[in-house]
Structure formats: structure tokens, C-alpha cells
Design a protein around this motif. Structure first.
Motif, PDB file in Angstrom:
ATOM      1  N   GLY A 283       0.748  -1.214  -0.250  1.00 47.29           N
ATOM      2  CA  GLY A 283      -0.046   0.002   0.217  1.00 47.29           C
ATOM      3  C   GLY A 283       1.389   1.594  -0.066  1.00 47.29           C
ATOM      4  N   TRP A 284       0.259   2.800   0.430  1.00 50.13           N
ATOM      5  CA  TRP A 284       1.180   3.652   0.857  1.00 50.13           C
ATOM      6  C   TRP A 284       0.839   4.212   1.541  1.00 50.13           C
ATOM      7  CZ3 TRP A 284      -3.141   3.346  -3.046  1.00 50.13           C
ATOM      8  CH2 TRP A 284      -4.167   4.631  -2.635  1.00 50.13           C
ATOM      9  N   GLN A 285       1.110   5.134   2.267  1.00 49.47           N
ATOM     10  CA  GLN A 285       1.090   6.308   3.441  1.00 49.47           C
ATOM     11  C   GLN A 285       1.857   7.709   2.819  1.00 49.47           C
ATOM     12  OE1 GLN A 285       4.433   4.741   6.471  1.00 49.47           O
ATOM     13  NE2 GLN A 285       3.711   2.913   5.334  1.00 49.47           N
ATOM     14  N   TYR A 286       1.667   8.636   4.144  1.00 49.19           N
ATOM     15  CA  TYR A 286       1.417   9.889   3.806  1.00 49.19           C
ATOM     16  C   TYR A 286       3.191   9.887   4.694  1.00 49.19           C
ATOM     17  CZ  TYR A 286      -2.543  10.160   0.950  1.00 49.19           C
ATOM     18  OH  TYR A 286      -3.216   9.942   0.543  1.00 49.19           O
ATOM     19  N   ALA A 287       3.951  10.852   4.605  1.00 51.56           N
ATOM     20  CA  ALA A 287       5.295  11.410   5.126  1.00 51.56           C
ATOM     21  C   ALA A 287       5.714  11.970   4.802  1.00 51.56           C
ATOM     22  CB  ALA A 287       6.200  10.335   4.794  1.00 51.56           C
ATOM     23  N   ASP A 288       5.109  13.662   5.208  1.00 52.98           N
ATOM     24  CA  ASP A 288       6.123  14.855   4.994  1.00 52.98           C
ATOM     25  C   ASP A 288       5.929  15.212   3.923  1.00 52.98           C
ATOM     26  OD1 ASP A 288       6.770  15.080   8.236  1.00 52.98           O
ATOM     27  OD2 ASP A 288       8.889  13.681   6.967  1.00 52.98           O
ATOM     28  N   GLY A 289       4.525  15.368   3.603  1.00 47.18           N
ATOM     29  CA  GLY A 289       4.506  15.989   2.413  1.00 47.18           C
ATOM     30  C   GLY A 289       4.675  15.425   0.963  1.00 47.18           C
ATOM     31  N   ALA A 290       4.681  14.262   1.122  1.00 44.39           N
ATOM     32  CA  ALA A 290       5.513  12.979   0.130  1.00 44.39           C
ATOM     33  C   ALA A 290       4.842  12.043   0.006  1.00 44.39           C
ATOM     34  CB  ALA A 290       6.924  12.586   0.221  1.00 44.39           C
ATOM     35  N   ALA A 291       4.663  10.805  -0.914  1.00 46.67           N
ATOM     36  CA  ALA A 291       3.644   9.534  -0.700  1.00 46.67           C
ATOM     37  C   ALA A 291       5.008   8.381  -0.182  1.00 46.67           C
ATOM     38  CB  ALA A 291       2.525   9.394  -1.599  1.00 46.67           C
TER      39      ALA A 291
ATOM     40  N   MET B 197      -2.431   0.570  -8.547  1.00 42.36           N
ATOM     41  CA  MET B 197      -1.771   1.942  -9.416  1.00 42.36           C
ATOM     42  C   MET B 197      -2.961   2.807 -10.244  1.00 42.36           C
ATOM     43  SD  MET B 197       2.070   2.327  -8.512  1.00 42.36           S
ATOM     44  CE  MET B 197       2.239   0.912  -9.804  1.00 42.36           C
ATOM     45  N   GLY B 198      -3.695   1.935 -11.000  1.00 46.77           N
ATOM     46  CA  GLY B 198      -4.446   2.964 -11.635  1.00 46.77           C
ATOM     47  C   GLY B 198      -6.061   2.729 -11.000  1.00 46.77           C
ATOM     48  N   ARG B 199      -5.647   2.707 -10.178  1.00 44.39           N
ATOM     49  CA  ARG B 199      -7.843   3.332  -9.674  1.00 44.39           C
ATOM     50  C   ARG B 199      -7.751   4.306  -8.774  1.00 44.39           C
ATOM     51  NH1 ARG B 199      -8.358  -1.571  -5.354  1.00 44.39           N
ATOM     52  NH2 ARG B 199      -7.493  -2.542  -6.026  1.00 44.39           N
ATOM     53  N   PRO B 200      -8.481   4.811  -9.223  1.00 48.59           N
ATOM     54  CA  PRO B 200      -8.928   6.436  -8.967  1.00 48.59           C
ATOM     55  C   PRO B 200      -8.119   7.120  -7.915  1.00 48.59           C
ATOM     56  CG  PRO B 200     -11.216   5.765  -9.947  1.00 48.59           C
ATOM     57  CD  PRO B 200     -10.219   4.321  -9.511  1.00 48.59           C
ATOM     58  N   ASP B 201      -8.184   6.854  -6.654  1.00 46.84           N
ATOM     59  CA  ASP B 201      -8.251   6.484  -5.091  1.00 46.84           C
ATOM     60  C   ASP B 201      -6.135   7.464  -5.775  1.00 46.84           C
ATOM     61  OD1 ASP B 201      -7.371   4.113  -5.454  1.00 46.84           O
ATOM     62  OD2 ASP B 201      -7.420   4.200  -3.386  1.00 46.84           O
ATOM     63  N   PHE B 202      -5.796   6.178  -5.745  1.00 51.02           N
ATOM     64  CA  PHE B 202      -4.318   6.373  -6.079  1.00 51.02           C
ATOM     65  C   PHE B 202      -4.060   8.117  -6.995  1.00 51.02           C
ATOM     66  CE2 PHE B 202      -0.127   5.750  -7.966  1.00 51.02           C
ATOM     67  CZ  PHE B 202      -0.076   5.696  -6.353  1.00 51.02           C
ATOM     68  N   ALA B 203      -5.125   8.016  -8.416  1.00 57.29           N
ATOM     69  CA  ALA B 203      -5.452   8.921  -9.547  1.00 57.29           C
ATOM     70  C   ALA B 203      -4.532   9.680  -9.150  1.00 57.29           C
ATOM     71  CB  ALA B 203      -5.334   8.156 -10.314  1.00 57.29           C
TER      72      ALA B 203
END
Ligand code: FAD
Length: 305
Positions: A73-81, A92-98
Motif C-alpha cells: 500500500g502507501w502512506q503519507y510522510a512529510d508532504g510525500a507519498a 496504482m491505476g485506480r481513481p484514489d491513487f490517480a
């Protein structure tokens, strides 16, 4: 006994017994690679198994990464993903990632047919480092960095250092995460293929706007071993944009940018040292230049639209 499952699998003809480790955490995966130095990591297997099946690669064992949830998955860290290396192209192609990283989502949607996108991962795409790897120009334009986990500890380096071989993966190291700055501005990825439908890129262009730094960053894929950044063209076009106003450009400026990018990435041949005139650019290179120019022009136009 470690917590990862260790199984044995018979080789294709039953002649060889190979180790297959299925760790459930990054630490276990690093330990499995350290315990079996001739083993290789496998994520979706779309690149690796092609080499195994064609006899190009006979690894002493496999360390499967598919059960490591922390990198899927992914997470947020200091203005970055912070993107897990095990993210599939399909995810990664899904709308939330887009909504988060539109250019990477567009590249993921273009990365081969559905079967490949369901299995193939971001980490595998980067480590394979094929010239046609669709995520690579996007990561270069975004100036992403990679986080590596290994027996000596963790380290982070710019993705370009890994791709160019300036700082390659060391023995037993895994690509764990990709840090992508979140720019909150338009970005595009466009790809040309030799045929209709899913296919490898003949050329691709990723373009991102970075309003905070008043910059345009562009990377061209598939025309060289690694993505190319036409830095002068980037600076030139950024200087034309009214960053506090409409951020629009005349069509002629977009066309000129496309040509600037294309000539920077596919330069004219140089004259020989003995003074012999330079040969003409071959027709295939002229065609490729046209393709790159069109992609870069359109990518800029879309980002500014
Ligand atoms: C028919 C077909 C079409 C394709 N089309 C495209 C396309 O259009 N665009 C495109 O970009 N790609 C395409 N590919 C290539 C491939 O699908 C991608 O490169 C994919 O992202 C590879 O990911 P994977 O998880 O399958 O990697 P794997 O095959 O599992 O691994 C590839 C390499 O990376 C290493 N590796 C994997 N993960 C890690 C990690 N976390 N840390 C360290 N090393 C690791 C493996 O050891 C291996 O050397 C295509 C492939 C096929 C077979």
C-alpha cells in the motif's frame, strides 16, 4: 525456526530442488536473502519468470515478496507519498491513487495487458529497469527516491542513481518503498506504442508542473537505456509561464517545447574527430524525434489546460 514459510519446489524436470521462502515482513525477506545468497526476490514474476522459463536465469532459490503486506500500500510522510514496492500496476491505476499521483496512475494503466497489470509491481518495474518501463520516466520527472532495506541497514537514494547504475542495489538488498513528493499540480504521462492496444512504449513522456519551485519537469522514456531529462528545455519553458496568473502558453510555445525536448533527447550525430562531416540522422531516428516532439507538446498542453 523463522516465521516465514520455507518450502521446497521441484525444478522443471524434477532434477533440482530449489528453496522458496515466503516471508511476511521486510525483515524476514532480508534475512531470507542473507541466508541464501544465491536466491533472488520475486514479486509479480512477470519479468523474472520470463527469464527463468527461457533459461536465461537459474536462481538458487526464490524469496517471494507477495505476502509482505507492509509494501503493498502507501502512506503519507512529510508532504510525500511513501509507496510500497509491492503496489501492483492495477492498484496504482485506480481513481484514489490517480487523485494522488496522476502521472504514475496513467503509466500504471498503460503498463501492458490486464494480466500483467494485476501481477506486475512498482518495485519489479524499477529493478528490472527496462528502457520501456512505464513508471520510470514518471519517477524521474517527479524526482522520486527509493528506500532500500538490506543486511547492512536501510538507505535512501534518488531513483535516478539506481536507474543509471551510479548506486546499484547491493547483494541482499530489497527495494522497500518509493518516496514521491506530492506536488498538488497537473501532471501527465503519454506513451506511443508500435501497435494499437497494450504494448511496450516506443517513446513516452512524463511531465509535471511544480508551482512551488516554479518548475516544469519532463522525462522521456524508451528512447535510451534510462529516462532522459531535457533540463534546458524544462528551464526555458518554465521561464515562459506566468506562475501567478493563467499558466497558459501559446500553441507555438508548446510546439517549440516539443521540438526542444526531441532534439535534446535524440541529438544530431556529431562530426568525426578527423573532420569528416556528421552522417544524417537515420529515418527511424527522425520518426522517433517526431513522436517525442508530439508527445512532449501534448503533455505540456494537457498539463497547462
Ligand atoms: C506481456 C508483457 C507485457 C509487458 N508490458 C509492459 C508495459 O507495457 N510497460 C511496462 O512498464 N512493463 C511491461 N512489462 C514488464 C513487467 O510487467 C513490469 O516490469 C513489472 O512491473 C515487473 O514487476 P514484477 O513484480 O512482475 O517483477 P518481477 O518479475 O517479480 O521481478 C523483476 C525483477 O525485479 C526484482 N525485484 C522485484 N521486486 C523487488 C524488490 N522489491 N526489491 C528488489 N528486487 C526486486 C526481481 O528479483 C527481478 O530481478 C510487461 C511484461 C510482460 C510479460
Amino acid at each position: 525456526m523463522s516465521t516465514y514459510a520455507r518450502q521446497t519446489a521441484q525444478g522443471a524436470q524434477g532434477a533440482q530442488t530449489r528453496n522458496v521462502a515466503l516471508p511476511s515482513s521486510l525483515d524476514e525477506a532480508v534475512a531470507a536473502l542473507a541466508a541464501s545468497p544465491s536466491a533472488v526476490p520475486v514479486a509479480g514474476g512477470t519479468d523474472l519468470m520470463a527469464d527463468v522459463n527461457s533459461g536465461l536465469l537459474r536462481p538458487g532459490g526464490l524469496v517471494g515478496l507477495g505476502r509482505i503486506n507492509e509494501i503493498r500500500g502507501w502512506q503519507y510522510a512529510d508532504g510525500a507519498a511513501l509507496l510500497g514496492a509491492g503496489l501492483t500496476h492495477a492498484r496504482m491505476g485506480r481513481p484514489d491513487f490517480a487523485a494522488l499521483i496522476p502521472a504514475l496512475a496513467a503509466a500504471a494503466r498503460a503498463a501492458g495487458p490486464p494480466q500483467i497489470r494485476n501481477a506486475g509491481t512498482l518495485g519489479g518495474n524499477i529493478v528490472t529497469c527496462a528502457p520501456t518501463g512505464d513508471s520510470l520516466p514518471v519517477l524521474a520527472a517527479l524526482e522520486a527516491s527509493v528506500l532500500l532495506a538490506g543486511p547492512e541497514g536501510n538507505r535512501e537514494l534518488p531513483v535516478s542513481h539506481l536507474l543509471t547504475g551510479m548506486d546499484p542495489l547491493r547483494q541482499g538488498e530489497l527495494l522497500a518503498y518509493v518516496r514521491v513528493p506530492l506536488l498538488h499540480a497537473p501532471q501527465t504521462f503519454l506513451k506511443a506504442t508500435a501497435r494499437t492496444g497494450p504494448g511496450r512504449a516506443t517513446a513516452s513522456v512524463a511531465l509535471v508542473l511544480d508551482p512551488a519551485r516554479r518548475g516544469v519537469r519532463c522525462a522521456v522514456g524508451a528512447v535510451a537505456q534510462v529516462p532522459l531529462r531535457p533540463l534546458e528545455a524544462e528551464r526555458w519553458v518554465a521561464s515562459l509561464i506566468d506562475w501567478d496568473g493563467q499558466r497558459s502558453l501559446a500553441p507555438e510555445a508548446c510546439t517549440a517545447f516539443g521540438e526542444y525536448v526531441a532534439v535534446a533527447c535524440i541529438p544530431d550525430p556529431l562530426p568525426a574527430a578527423d573532420g569528416t562531416p556528421a552522417p544524417e540522422l537515420p529515418p527511424a531516428a527522425i520518426q522517433l524525434r517526431r513522436t517525442v516532439a508530439a508527445l512532449a507538446r501534448r503533455a505540456l498542453g494537457r498539463a497547462l489546460a
